[in-house]
Design a protein around this motif. Structure first.
Motif, short mmCIF file in Angstrom:
data_model
loop_
_atom_site.label_atom_id
_atom_site.label_comp_id
_atom_site.label_asym_id
_atom_site.label_seq_id
_atom_site.Cartn_x
_atom_site.Cartn_y
_atom_site.Cartn_z
N LEU A 121 0.85 -1.19 0.00
CA LEU A 121 0.00 0.00 0.00
C LEU A 121 0.88 1.23 0.00
N VAL A 123 0.78 5.30 0.71
CA VAL A 123 0.01 6.39 1.31
C VAL A 123 0.82 7.67 1.22
N VAL A 127 -4.36 13.61 -0.93
CA VAL A 127 -5.58 12.82 -1.14
C VAL A 127 -6.21 12.62 0.23
N SER A 128 -7.47 12.21 0.24
CA SER A 128 -8.19 12.02 1.49
C SER A 128 -7.54 10.92 2.34
N GLY A 130 -9.14 9.14 4.63
CA GLY A 130 -10.09 8.06 4.89
C GLY A 130 -9.86 6.79 4.10
N PRO A 131 -9.79 6.86 2.77
CA PRO A 131 -9.58 5.62 2.01
C PRO A 131 -8.25 4.94 2.33
N GLN A 132 -7.22 5.71 2.62
CA GLN A 132 -5.94 5.12 2.97
C GLN A 132 -6.03 4.42 4.33
N THR A 134 -8.73 3.11 5.58
CA THR A 134 -9.54 1.91 5.34
C THR A 134 -8.69 0.80 4.74
N ALA A 135 -7.84 1.15 3.78
CA ALA A 135 -6.95 0.16 3.16
C ALA A 135 -5.98 -0.42 4.19
N ARG A 149 2.32 11.91 5.88
CA ARG A 149 1.11 11.10 5.87
C ARG A 149 1.15 10.04 6.97
#
Length: 193
Positions: A121, A123, A127-128, A130-132, A134-135, A149
């Motif tokens: 993954l 990061v 970018v938001s 949230g999706p990171q 969640t992943a 980040r």
């Protein structure tokens, strides 16, 4: 590290990489290790600390991703055999000074680990979050990230660094020049010694 004799015809198998990883390298058209790879991979596989310096385009990324992938693939294989003690924590971390470099490293790591159970993954900011997050919650073996980040994810309680066994500071000099030393130190303080 003392320089080893470099043979441009040597194979990745001669570096003691696992057979599945060597197969993935052949599929990705990696035929022979470069000099930095031939010198860095064996001691990295032994768990030794390294500092690697080489010109752009010489394969530095694969020089550190390959030994990480080799280790992570064995951890992922034990997880698939029912060894759940390792959980779904991040096992390895690559810190990069810029989003562009992080994306480039992630692309290379995905190519190298293709066909394995290693979860990669990337990061980064811009970018938001949230999706990171969640992943990350879904489980990651190799996290490639920018320092800022990672700090944001730590502050959001979205990443656990306690399972990390390998850390790479890609372009460490540039990260320090860009003022990331406080973030890098804060991250490394959360990683097991």
């Amino acid at each position: 590290m003392r320089s080893r004799c470099y043979d441009p015809e040597m194979s990745f198998a001669e570096l003691k990489l696992s057979a599945p990883l060597c197969d993935a390298l052949r599929r990705a058209n990696y035929n022979h290790p470069t000099a930095i790879q031939a010198q860095a991979i064996p001691p990295a596989l032994e768990g030794r600390d390294l500092i690697g310096i080489a010109r752009t385009g010489t394969g530095k990324t694969a020089a550190y991703v390959l030994p990480m992938a080799d280790h992570l693939a064995s951890v992922a294989a034990s997880r698939s055999r029912g060894d759940s003690r390792r959980g779904r924590r991040v096992r390895a971390l690559v810190l990069c000074p810029t989003r562009e470099l992080a994306l480039q490293v992630a692309d290379e790591a995905e190519r190298i680990t293709s066909g394995s159970r290693v979860r990669v993954l990337c990061v980064h900011g811009k970018v938001s979050l949230g999706p990171q997050a969640t992943a990350l919650a879904a489980g990651v073996d190799l996290l490639i990230a920018t320092p800022g980040r990672v700090i944001e994810l730590i502050e959001a309680d979205a990443v656990d660094l306690e399972g990390i066994r390998q850390v790479v500071l890609d372009e460490a000099d540039r990260m320090l020049d860009m003022g990331f030393e406080p973030q890098v130190r804060a991250i490394l303080e959360r990683v097991p010694a």
